[in-house]
Every structure is written in C-alpha cells, then in structure tokens.
Design a protein around this motif. Structure first.
Motif, mmCIF file in Angstrom:
data_model
loop_
_atom_site.group_PDB
_atom_site.id
_atom_site.type_symbol
_atom_site.label_atom_id
_atom_site.label_comp_id
_atom_site.label_asym_id
_atom_site.label_seq_id
_atom_site.Cartn_x
_atom_site.Cartn_y
_atom_site.Cartn_z
ATOM 1 N N SER A 126 3.378 -0.894 -3.607
ATOM 2 C CA SER A 126 2.098 -0.830 -2.917
ATOM 3 C C SER A 126 2.197 -1.296 -1.470
ATOM 4 O O SER A 126 2.932 -2.233 -1.144
ATOM 5 N N ARG A 135 0.201 -3.998 -10.583
ATOM 6 C CA ARG A 135 -0.470 -3.229 -9.547
ATOM 7 C C ARG A 135 0.289 -3.240 -8.214
ATOM 8 O O ARG A 135 0.004 -2.448 -7.324
ATOM 9 N N SER A 136 1.282 -4.111 -8.103
ATOM 10 C CA SER A 136 2.135 -4.078 -6.905
ATOM 11 C C SER A 136 3.116 -2.914 -6.966
ATOM 12 O O SER A 136 3.770 -2.595 -5.973
ATOM 13 N N GLY A 140 -3.699 -0.662 -5.832
ATOM 14 C CA GLY A 140 -2.472 -1.409 -5.595
ATOM 15 C C GLY A 140 -2.680 -2.696 -4.814
ATOM 16 O O GLY A 140 -3.753 -2.953 -4.262
ATOM 17 N N THR A 200 2.179 0.224 -7.734
ATOM 18 C CA THR A 200 1.489 1.491 -7.550
ATOM 19 C C THR A 200 0.891 1.540 -6.148
ATOM 20 O O THR A 200 0.102 0.676 -5.770
ATOM 21 N N ASP A 201 1.290 2.519 -5.375
ATOM 22 C CA ASP A 201 0.784 2.660 -4.010
ATOM 23 C C ASP A 201 -0.440 3.574 -4.020
ATOM 24 O O ASP A 201 -0.471 4.620 -3.367
ATOM 25 N N TYR A 218 -0.116 -5.244 -2.199
ATOM 26 C CA TYR A 218 1.178 -5.462 -1.555
ATOM 27 C C TYR A 218 1.903 -6.614 -2.255
ATOM 28 O O TYR A 218 1.299 -7.644 -2.562
ATOM 29 N N THR A 234 -5.719 2.141 -13.101
ATOM 30 C CA THR A 234 -4.979 2.908 -12.092
ATOM 31 C C THR A 234 -5.450 4.356 -12.027
ATOM 32 O O THR A 234 -5.712 4.893 -10.944
ATOM 33 N N LYS A 266 -0.890 -1.752 0.070
ATOM 34 C CA LYS A 266 -2.278 -2.164 0.282
ATOM 35 C C LYS A 266 -2.361 -3.679 0.452
ATOM 36 O O LYS A 266 -2.072 -4.436 -0.472
#
Length: 214
Positions: free
Chosen positions: A114, A178-179, A186, A181-182, A188, A21, A116
């Motif tokens: 996130s 990772r969902s 990241g 962290t925007d 979605y 990250t 993304k």
C-alpha cells in the motif's frame, strides 16, 4: 458444517477482510474515485458481513476475528494461553489469505504494498478510542445479552467507519493485512506500527480497568 474453532477464526477473518477490501475496490470504482461514496459503500458492506459472520461463528469460536478480542477474553480467564496463540495465528493467516482472494477476484496483482498514507497522532487517538469502544460493546453484551453481539458490533463498525478519522481499523491482523493491498482500504506499511501500538495500548488499558470490574 464448520466445527473447528481455529478453522472458524481462520475462515471468518479471511471472509471479513475479503469483504472489506472487495467492497472498497468496488465502491471506489463505481463512484469513479469519489472517496465519500466509496467509504459509505465500504462501511455498509462491512457491517452486513460482520453481522452474518458473527452470527454464523459465534457459537463455534466466539467469532473474535481479532486478537484484541481474544486478548480480552484471555484476561478474563475464558481463553487459555494455547487458544490465545492459535487464535492469533489463525486470524493472521486468514487475513493474509483474504487479501489475496480479494485481489484475485478483482484481477489485481496478488502481491501489493500500500502507498496510502495514514499517519499522525489524530489517527492514533482515533484508533485508541475506537478500540476501547469496540471492546466495551463486546464485553457489555457478552455479560448481558450475547444474542445482540452480531447486530451491535455490525452497527458499531459500520458507524465507526464514518465518525472516526482512522475509519475504525481496530484490529492488528487486519491492519497488517491491509498494508498488502494498494487499494482504497490500504495503509502504508510504516503507518501500521502507529495503528497497532494504539490498538494494543487501548486493549491493555481496557483489560486493566475492566477486568473483573464490569
């Protein structure tokens, strides 16, 4: 000196996702939004971190940092049911902590979701193939030359970032984390399901075909 295998999995996974990250954030900022340069920085940092972390923890916990790796060794009878569950919980909690720490050190909101998008069958196929490759490399060197695992996994993952459409997530707990962290790395939340299913299916296929056969 860390001598508890569960804590080793916890802290190792936390540090790994923190590097993933943090280097994604730094790479994207330094390149002023150039995704190609950011991905290159991200891949190099992740590869180096993996080499260091696996080298440190391999003789303590096996340095799995990934429930699919633990599942593979469980299928081979090298890991008990209890260890499988406790490793999974340690890895998941470590991944979530690592995301929080990365946000803290970059002065970002701790709680994020996130936006993304990473959806579609191309990403799922990518994750399926990537997971198969990762497990094959780990199993091969576990059976032939364990000392090469840190280097080979590090090189594979760093390369995998650059030759797969999904950028080589290959890890359910890191995918879930990772969902939250925007940032550049990241994913979605809705897209997590497709990634995790592809990863898990790949692990099950690998275990079925390679258990006691390789």
């Amino acid at each position: 000196m860390i001598n508890n295998k569960y804590f080793a999995e916890f802290i190792g996974t936390a540090l790994l996702i923190m590097v993933i990250t943090g280097s994604g954030i730094m790479g994207y900022d330094l390149s002023r939004g150039n995704s190609g340069i950011a991905l290159l920085i991200n891949s190099i940092a992740t590869g180096i971190a993996l080499f260091i972390l696996i080298t440190i923890f391999i003789n303590i916990s096996g340095a799995h940092f990934n429930p699919l790796v633990t599942l593979m060794f469980w299928a081979d009878g090298e890991v008990s049911n209890e260890i499988l569950i406790k490793y999974f919980l340690s890895q998941l909690m470590g991944a979530l902590l690592g995301i929080i720490i990365a946000h803290l050190i970059f002065y970002l909101p701790i709680i994020q979701f996130s936006t993304k998008i990473r959806s579609g069958y191309t990403f799922w196929i990518s994750e399926f193939i990537s997971t198969i490759i990762l497990l094959f490399v780990i199993k091969h060197f576990s059976n032939t030359n364990k000392n090469l695992i840190p280097l080979m996994v590090a090189l594979l993952v760093a390369t995998g970032y650059l030759f797969t459409s999904s950028t080589f997530f290959v890890n359910p707990v890191l995918t879930v984390a990772r969902s939250f962290t925007d940032t550049f790395v990241g994913i979605y939340s809705t897209d997590v399901i497709g990634f995790v299913i592809a990863q898990l299916f790949a692990a099950l296929v690998f275990v079925y075909f390679f258990k006691k056969k390789y």
